[in-house]
Scaffold this active site. Structure first.
Site, PDB file in Angstrom:
ATOM      1  N   GLU A  45       0.938  -1.200  -0.011  1.00 27.74           N
ATOM      2  CA  GLU A  45      -0.028   0.101   0.170  1.00 27.74           C
ATOM      3  C   GLU A  45       0.995   1.252  -0.098  1.00 27.74           C
ATOM      4  O   GLU A  45       1.669   1.434   0.760  1.00 27.74           O
ATOM      5  CB  GLU A  45      -0.948  -0.061   1.126  1.00 27.74           C
ATOM      6  CG  GLU A  45      -1.896   1.076   1.464  1.00 27.74           C
ATOM      7  CD  GLU A  45      -2.873   0.977   2.584  1.00 27.74           C
ATOM      8  OE1 GLU A  45      -3.747   1.730   2.627  1.00 27.74           O
ATOM      9  OE2 GLU A  45      -2.640   0.231   3.420  1.00 27.74           O
ATOM     10  N   LYS A 114      -9.062   3.355  -2.619  1.00 24.92           N
ATOM     11  CA  LYS A 114      -9.440   2.410  -1.466  1.00 24.92           C
ATOM     12  C   LYS A 114     -10.882   2.851  -1.158  1.00 24.92           C
ATOM     13  O   LYS A 114     -11.357   4.001  -1.105  1.00 24.92           O
ATOM     14  CB  LYS A 114      -8.448   2.944  -0.299  1.00 24.92           C
ATOM     15  CG  LYS A 114      -8.560   1.798   0.757  1.00 24.92           C
ATOM     16  CD  LYS A 114      -7.238   2.093   1.702  1.00 24.92           C
ATOM     17  CE  LYS A 114      -7.356   0.782   2.959  1.00 24.92           C
ATOM     18  NZ  LYS A 114      -6.277   1.178   3.954  1.00 24.92           N
ATOM     19  N   CYS A 175      -5.849  -3.505   2.020  1.00 25.00           N
ATOM     20  CA  CYS A 175      -5.307  -3.403   3.335  1.00 25.00           C
ATOM     21  C   CYS A 175      -6.720  -3.516   4.208  1.00 25.00           C
ATOM     22  O   CYS A 175      -7.325  -4.520   4.456  1.00 25.00           O
ATOM     23  CB  CYS A 175      -4.601  -2.313   3.817  1.00 25.00           C
ATOM     24  SG  CYS A 175      -4.019  -2.747   5.454  1.00 25.00           S
ATOM     25  N   SER A 357      21.536  -0.856  33.828  1.00 24.97           N
ATOM     26  CA  SER A 357      21.477  -0.758  35.267  1.00 24.97           C
ATOM     27  C   SER A 357      21.482  -2.096  35.898  1.00 24.97           C
ATOM     28  O   SER A 357      21.643  -2.089  37.024  1.00 24.97           O
ATOM     29  CB  SER A 357      19.724  -0.118  35.386  1.00 24.97           C
ATOM     30  OG  SER A 357      18.867  -1.298  35.135  1.00 24.97           O
TER      31      SER A 357
END
Length: 706
Positions: A45, A114, A175, A357
């Protein structure tokens, strides 16, 4: 008779607004597809401009440069004799659309806009584009002059149509349309479409791949047909990582699977499939055939071209395969590591700087860099010249070839243990041992002189000397003394990130890595502008539970025994004085809740969309065997009080890899106020009234028993 077709789909590592690079990757994918005999190539896309352009979609430059890239594709000899399906923004009658442009031999066949836009979570397509709402209708699109000169066409079809070749029929969905309740492939399949294409811009979320694969296989199980899915891959400019997973399916089975995580910029899948298998599959589904007799037809664009050839009887067809999924721990080891690689090479920095750490979170971040080094070395061994060129640029050595992950890690990762008088020897040792095992350039330093200078400055100006709580100080004094340590570490991290390579006679700077997990961010259990403030945070979208599983995976996969002691130790910030040399402060005691509880709160708040009262009601049932109604109420009130009190911290949070559905990321995923009434009087009163009713009912039941 020709009936076997070879089709191609791909996953491309596109970069927002990198028109030159995007063009080259598109051309390479088409070249590979043609070399493998494909006659149709599908791309991701919005691949021409890159999916993540965001508000750049408003700019006329984005439209102009997309048209210029399309012209270059039309003109290239690489695109001849193959149907090319590319994605780009198109303006039609002054309206912007997210489109597929399908062309063959310098002729545009169809521009397909789309129809269902993604607008939830991280997606904001309705902000920039308009959905095409005219189902099964097309209009004339007047081509810009730069395209007219190339194609010799004045207008082309624009809208919801399908392609009809000599041998088959092809339909597109884009999509989000696959995820809608009534996807276009349903009616297209009933109207005789045999090949469905889906160009996606789908980003990674832990445990999401199953849903994507299930949707495709179910689509072709119910209706038959070939389904091609293309997707973007990599980091194209922000918090999201697009995780590939290109695939080819037919009649409910998978025939080609693309990688979910990879450093390859271009990945092409091809499959040779028999159209007659679709026709025979559909023939015996009577319910489908009855529905097909009533469906409204699609406009068909006739294409003077065939995907098959006449002499294909001896052409071998692809065999179905079983989809291979990664575990969540494997997804963490691969996805954020690939994201780090893209960020490192595209930011043109020389490596990373990580405050280490000795705890699980910073250890997990270090392991992600080490995993990245593993993937880089594997890609180089496979002959990936692009990765080799990038790593040589990063280390500033044109003849360099990485020998092993540990050696590479020593070049690109600098770790630093910043001790204070409140730090224990155990965490110092754990950090040093892990650094030795992964090979990072490790620094140890003490921050006490800087902290004392700052506190001394305050005392000099005000005449007041703050004390820790264990020394008789108030909560305000105690918190301020903790925060100054944390904030000093941020300043030191950026100083060393800028100058540590300079001090070693090497060029470049380092990206500062953060290591606050999604649960701590949700609650605000971090100091604003401390070591959680960094350039990027690869674990900021991952829960503590998932991080521990990932670290355990690293113990076995990367042979890092130092992680065992880190996993066994209680999580602690080490900002308060030690008790007899031992840690007296733990994270879960400070937070007033466990990390497991935090994950539950996070999912209910974001995924289930509950406020305080609804969360209380759900937890009454979920925790009925372990907590009384009063305890549930107290826990919910504690969470929402702390969450709302610290919500302001999310507005400045370091950009983090998006991996979790309950992320509190303030950028665009979780949009909330940051000034709350932290007493929640109405909501908490509703909870309290319900608790009183339940307690009264329990007393009545007990009295009845007596």
């Amino acid at each position: 008779m020709g009936r076997k077709v070879t089709v191609a789909t791909c996953a491309l590592n596109q970069w927002a607004l990198d028109f030159e690079g995007n063009l080259q990757r598109i051309l390479k994918s088409i070249e590979i597809a043609k070399h493998r005999g494909a006659r149709y190539r599908l791309g991701p896309e919005l691949e021409i401009c890159g999916y993540g352009c965001w508000d750049h979609y408003y700019e006329s430059d984005t439209l102009l440069h997309s048209l210029q890239v399309l012209a270059a594709l039309l003109e290239s000899p690489v695109t001849q004799d193959i149907i090319c399906d590319v994605g780009m923004p198109v303006m039609h009658r002054n309206v912007r659309y997210n489109c597929r442009v399908i062309f063959l031999n310098r002729k545009i066949l169809l521009i397909r806009p789309k129809m269902a836009l993604a607008n939830e979570g991280n997606y904001r397509e309705l902000r920039w584009f308009t959905p095409w709402s005219r189902s099964r209708q097309t209009e004339e699109y007047f081509l810009p002059r730069m395209l007219q000169d190339l194609t010799k066409q004045e207008t082309v079809p624009f809208g919801d149509a399908v392609l009809s070749t000599w041998d088959t029929c092809i339909g597109s969905e884009v999509c989000e349309e696959l995820w809608t309740p009534h996807s276009p492939h349903v009616d297209m399949g009933l109207d005789g479409v045999e090949i469905f294409t889906n160009a996606s811009g789908s980003h990674h979320v832990l445990r999401k791949a199953h849903a994507r694969v299930d949707l495709v296989t179910m689509a072709t199980t119910k209706n038959g047909g070939i389904y091609l899915l293309a997707n973007q891959k990599g980091c194209d400019g922000d918090r999201l990582y697009y995780d590939g997973c290109a695939l080819i399916a037919m009649n409910g089975s998978i025939f080609a699977q693309g990688s979910q995580f990879s450093l390859d910029d271009v990945e092409v899948l091809t499959a040779t499939l028999d159209l007659e298998d679709i026709r025979s599959y559909r023939a015996e589904i009577s319910s489908r055939n009855l529905a097909a007799s009533r469906v409204s037809p699609y406009p068909r664009v006739k294409v003077d071209f065939a995907l098959s050839c006449h002499e294909d009887l001896l052409e071998p067809v692809s065999e179905p395969i079983e989809w291979k999924y990664h575990s969540p721990a494997e997804e963490i080891s691969l996805g954020p590591a690939c994201w780090l690689w893209d960020f490192l090479r595209r930011s043109r920095q020389a490596g990373f700087f990580l405050p280490l750490s000795g705890g699980v979170d910073s250890a997990a971040t270090a392991c992600l860099v080490y995993s990245m080094c593993h993937q880089v070395c594997e890609a180089v061994k496979r002959g990936n010249l692009e990765v080799l060129a990038d790593v040589r640029t990063i280390v500033n050595q044109l003849s360099y070839t990485p020998q092993d992950p540990r050696e590479l890690c020593g070049r690109v990762l600098t770790t630093c243990y910043m001790a204070s008088e409140n730090s224990s020897q155990e965490t110092c040792d754990r950090a040093r041992e892990l650094a030795q095992q992964i090979g990072s350039h490790h620094i140890g330093l003490h921050i006490d002189p800087v902290v004392k200078a700052l506190v001394g400055l305050f005392s000099l100006v005000t005449g007041a000397s703050p004390r820790f709580a264990v020394h008789g100080g108030s909560d305000r004094e105690n918190l301020a003394l903790q925060n100054v340590q944390a904030r000093v570490r941020m300043v030191i991290a950026y100083l060393f990130a800028q100058l540590s390579l300079w001090s070693r006679g090497a060029p470049g700077g380092l990206l500062v890595l953060g290591s606050a997990n999604v649960d701590e961010s949700l609650l605000g259990y971090l100091t604003k502008y401390d070591c959680s403030s960094a350039d990027i945070n690869p674990i900021g979208g991952i829960s503590k539970t998932d991080l521990r599983a990932f670290v355990q995976l690293c113990v076995e996969r990367f042979q890092l025994p130092a992680l065992q002691s880190i996993l066994a130790a209680p999580a602690t910030a080490e900002l308060e004085p030690l008790a007899h040399g031992r840690v007296s402060q733990t994270d879960e005691e400070d937070m007033g809740m466990t990390y497991a509880e935090l994950s539950v709160y996070g999912r209910l708040r974001k995924v289930a969309k509950t406020g305080p009262y609804s969360m209380f009601c759900k937890l009454l049932d979920m925790w009925r065997d372990t907590c009384s109604p009063r305890q549930v109420a107290d826990k919910v009130k504690c969470f929402f009080s702390k969450y709302s009190m610290n919500r302001h911290k999310m507005t400045t949070l370091t950009p983090a890899y998006h991996a979790e559905s309950y992320s509190p990321d303030d950028n665009r995923f979780d949009l909330r106020p940051f000034l709350y009434n932290t007493r929640w009087p109405w909501q908490f009163r509703c909870i309290e009234n319900q608790v009183l009713q339940l307690e009264g009912r329990q007393r009545q039941e007990l009295d009845g028993v007596d």
